[in-house]
Scaffold this motif. Sequence first.
Motif, PDB file in Angstrom:
ATOM      1  N   TRP A   9       0.816  -1.209   0.000  1.00 14.30           N
ATOM      2  CA  TRP A   9       0.000   0.000   0.000  1.00 14.30           C
ATOM      3  C   TRP A   9       0.856   1.269   0.000  1.00 14.30           C
ATOM      4  O   TRP A   9       0.343   2.344   0.265  1.00 14.30           O
ATOM      5  CB  TRP A   9      -0.935  -0.016   1.208  1.00 14.30           C
ATOM      6  N   HIS A  10       2.159   1.124  -0.302  1.00 13.51           N
ATOM      7  CA  HIS A  10       2.984   2.312  -0.462  1.00 13.51           C
ATOM      8  C   HIS A  10       2.487   3.044  -1.711  1.00 13.51           C
ATOM      9  O   HIS A  10       2.612   2.536  -2.833  1.00 13.51           O
ATOM     10  CB  HIS A  10       4.451   1.910  -0.610  1.00 13.51           C
ATOM     11  N   PRO A  11       1.900   4.236  -1.595  1.00  8.27           N
ATOM     12  CA  PRO A  11       1.172   4.847  -2.721  1.00  8.27           C
ATOM     13  C   PRO A  11       2.053   5.121  -3.937  1.00  8.27           C
ATOM     14  O   PRO A  11       1.632   4.861  -5.072  1.00  8.27           O
ATOM     15  CB  PRO A  11       0.625   6.148  -2.126  1.00  8.27           C
ATOM     16  N   ILE A  12       3.272   5.632  -3.737  1.00  9.81           N
ATOM     17  CA  ILE A  12       4.117   5.994  -4.881  1.00  9.81           C
ATOM     18  C   ILE A  12       4.604   4.746  -5.599  1.00  9.81           C
ATOM     19  O   ILE A  12       4.509   4.636  -6.835  1.00  9.81           O
ATOM     20  CB  ILE A  12       5.296   6.867  -4.413  1.00  9.81           C
ATOM     21  N   ARG A  13       5.121   3.779  -4.825  1.00 15.00           N
ATOM     22  CA  ARG A  13       5.630   2.560  -5.449  1.00 15.00           C
ATOM     23  C   ARG A  13       4.512   1.798  -6.162  1.00 15.00           C
ATOM     24  O   ARG A  13       4.711   1.246  -7.254  1.00 15.00           O
ATOM     25  CB  ARG A  13       6.283   1.661  -4.388  1.00 15.00           C
ATOM     26  N   PHE A  14       3.358   1.740  -5.545  1.00 12.20           N
ATOM     27  CA  PHE A  14       2.235   1.013  -6.137  1.00 12.20           C
ATOM     28  C   PHE A  14       1.798   1.685  -7.440  1.00 12.20           C
ATOM     29  O   PHE A  14       1.506   1.016  -8.445  1.00 12.20           O
ATOM     30  CB  PHE A  14       1.078   0.962  -5.143  1.00 12.20           C
ATOM     31  N   ALA A  15       1.784   3.012  -7.444  1.00 11.38           N
ATOM     32  CA  ALA A  15       1.386   3.734  -8.653  1.00 11.38           C
ATOM     33  C   ALA A  15       2.403   3.519  -9.767  1.00 11.38           C
ATOM     34  O   ALA A  15       2.029   3.331 -10.944  1.00 11.38           O
ATOM     35  CB  ALA A  15       1.248   5.232  -8.341  1.00 11.38           C
ATOM     36  N   ILE A  16       3.706   3.542  -9.423  1.00 13.88           N
ATOM     37  CA  ILE A  16       4.739   3.313 -10.433  1.00 13.88           C
ATOM     38  C   ILE A  16       4.609   1.914 -11.020  1.00 13.88           C
ATOM     39  O   ILE A  16       4.731   1.709 -12.237  1.00 13.88           O
ATOM     40  CB  ILE A  16       6.132   3.521  -9.814  1.00 13.88           C
ATOM     41  N   LEU A  18       1.898   0.125 -11.330  1.00 15.69           N
ATOM     42  CA  LEU A  18       0.746   0.082 -12.235  1.00 15.69           C
ATOM     43  C   LEU A  18       1.069   0.737 -13.566  1.00 15.69           C
ATOM     44  O   LEU A  18       0.659   0.247 -14.640  1.00 15.69           O
ATOM     45  CB  LEU A  18      -0.446   0.778 -11.579  1.00 15.69           C
ATOM     46  N   ILE A  19       1.809   1.840 -13.531  1.00 19.18           N
ATOM     47  CA  ILE A  19       2.175   2.516 -14.779  1.00 19.18           C
ATOM     48  C   ILE A  19       3.072   1.617 -15.635  1.00 19.18           C
ATOM     49  O   ILE A  19       2.870   1.462 -16.850  1.00 19.18           O
ATOM     50  CB  ILE A  19       2.885   3.850 -14.467  1.00 19.18           C
ATOM     51  N   PRO A  53       5.427  -5.173  -5.445  1.00 22.85           N
ATOM     52  CA  PRO A  53       5.147  -4.400  -4.228  1.00 22.85           C
ATOM     53  C   PRO A  53       5.293  -5.216  -2.946  1.00 22.85           C
ATOM     54  O   PRO A  53       5.551  -4.657  -1.879  1.00 22.85           O
ATOM     55  CB  PRO A  53       3.692  -3.943  -4.434  1.00 22.85           C
ATOM     56  N   TYR A  88      12.114  -0.017 -14.267  1.00 25.76           N
ATOM     57  CA  TYR A  88      11.427  -0.115 -12.962  1.00 25.76           C
ATOM     58  C   TYR A  88      12.280  -0.885 -11.967  1.00 25.76           C
ATOM     59  O   TYR A  88      12.435  -0.471 -10.803  1.00 25.76           O
ATOM     60  CB  TYR A  88      10.081  -0.791 -13.166  1.00 25.76           C
TER      61      TYR A  88
END
Length: 405
Positions: A9-16, A18-19, A53, A88
């Motif tokens: 649930w680390h927001p930045i890592r999780f978003a990266i 997904l991208i 993640p 990544y």
Amino acid sequence: MRTQHPNLWHPIRFAIMLIVLAWTIYGVCYEPPTDISGVIWVAMLVTALVLSPLFLKSTSVAILVIASIGDLFTPYAHLGNSLPAQLYAYGMLAYSTNAIIVATLLTYYVVNILLIDPPGPNTNPVAMVSMYAMVLLLGRTLSWSEKTTQKSFEAAQNKNRLQELESRARIADAIHDAVTGDLSAAAFVAQRHIGGNSSGPGVAADPANATTTADAEDWRQINEYILSALTNVHRVIDELNMDPTTLPGDADGEALSNLLRATLDDGDRRLRKLGFNITSIRHCAGGKPSASQAIAELANNLLREIYANIARHAAPGSKVDLSVMLRPNAIEITQINPMKEDMAGADERDDELPGGHGLASFKKQLESYQGTLTTSTQDGSWTLFAYIPVTVIDDSPGLLEQVQV
């Protein structure tokens, strides 16, 4: 799920992630594999991305390995669809490791692209090296930013905790100054009346002012109420003075030793105000024990209970001996004092001794830790001995959260 896998649930890592996953899937859809080996290779790459993640370092290494050896299994790996995943992986390794690993990764890539596997004629190696270097730098920047934010947060927490402790200490001092002195004086007056002399110490008793039996009983009850109130006030003060962050990592036992010393000093002051001749000793034999939170609380609360029982049940003005022996693997507490005349005939069983219900509870707690608590009465003298085994604490991060002080 959030508690079990906080990294997920680390927001930045999780978003990266997904991208990068969307980027990889788009490349596969734009130019799909034509054989089963290509499909398997893509599935392995996507699986490593999805799991990253949860297992950041291991899956990042797996992505690099899958991308590097892909040409051995399928021509499809040479099309470049693994480039987003490789970037990544480099970035996440830079984030989760240290500067030495980052320098090693950059050196490896430079050697690989210049000497081992040079790019095609239409690819600029300087641009490729710059792109990977930028990704590594971004990973380290994210890590530095997160650590700086965490340190700032911890500093703010420590400042707020210090302010709270100072405020509670002021409140505790105010309560002590406003209440305990008067209660101690009232208890001292009540004990003089119980003894049949209301004239004060050093003054001969006047038969006309002698306390009757009925009055003495009333004064005895008043004295019990005062002592009970005094004990409760000091318990409130102890709670206000509590600092739950002192003992974690106390490898040398210094915090536990200071905690018990403070309790002894406070108890001695209270008993001396009530007229007792108290002698307390804290002695270290072979080293101070480093106790767990539960053991520290148990030993400290037992000391408080002993002081409360002395004030309630010891002969007024008598000599009291209290010893706390600190050993590397145990705490030993010994209490000896004369009992009140109405208790001198009590036997040794805790459940028939005034205050014994509290001691019986402590006895059960000690036995749960393989400790012992024994009491005895002989010739009007009360003796208590407590043995508290100490399990040396493991100060690994996260093992201990709070300890009562």
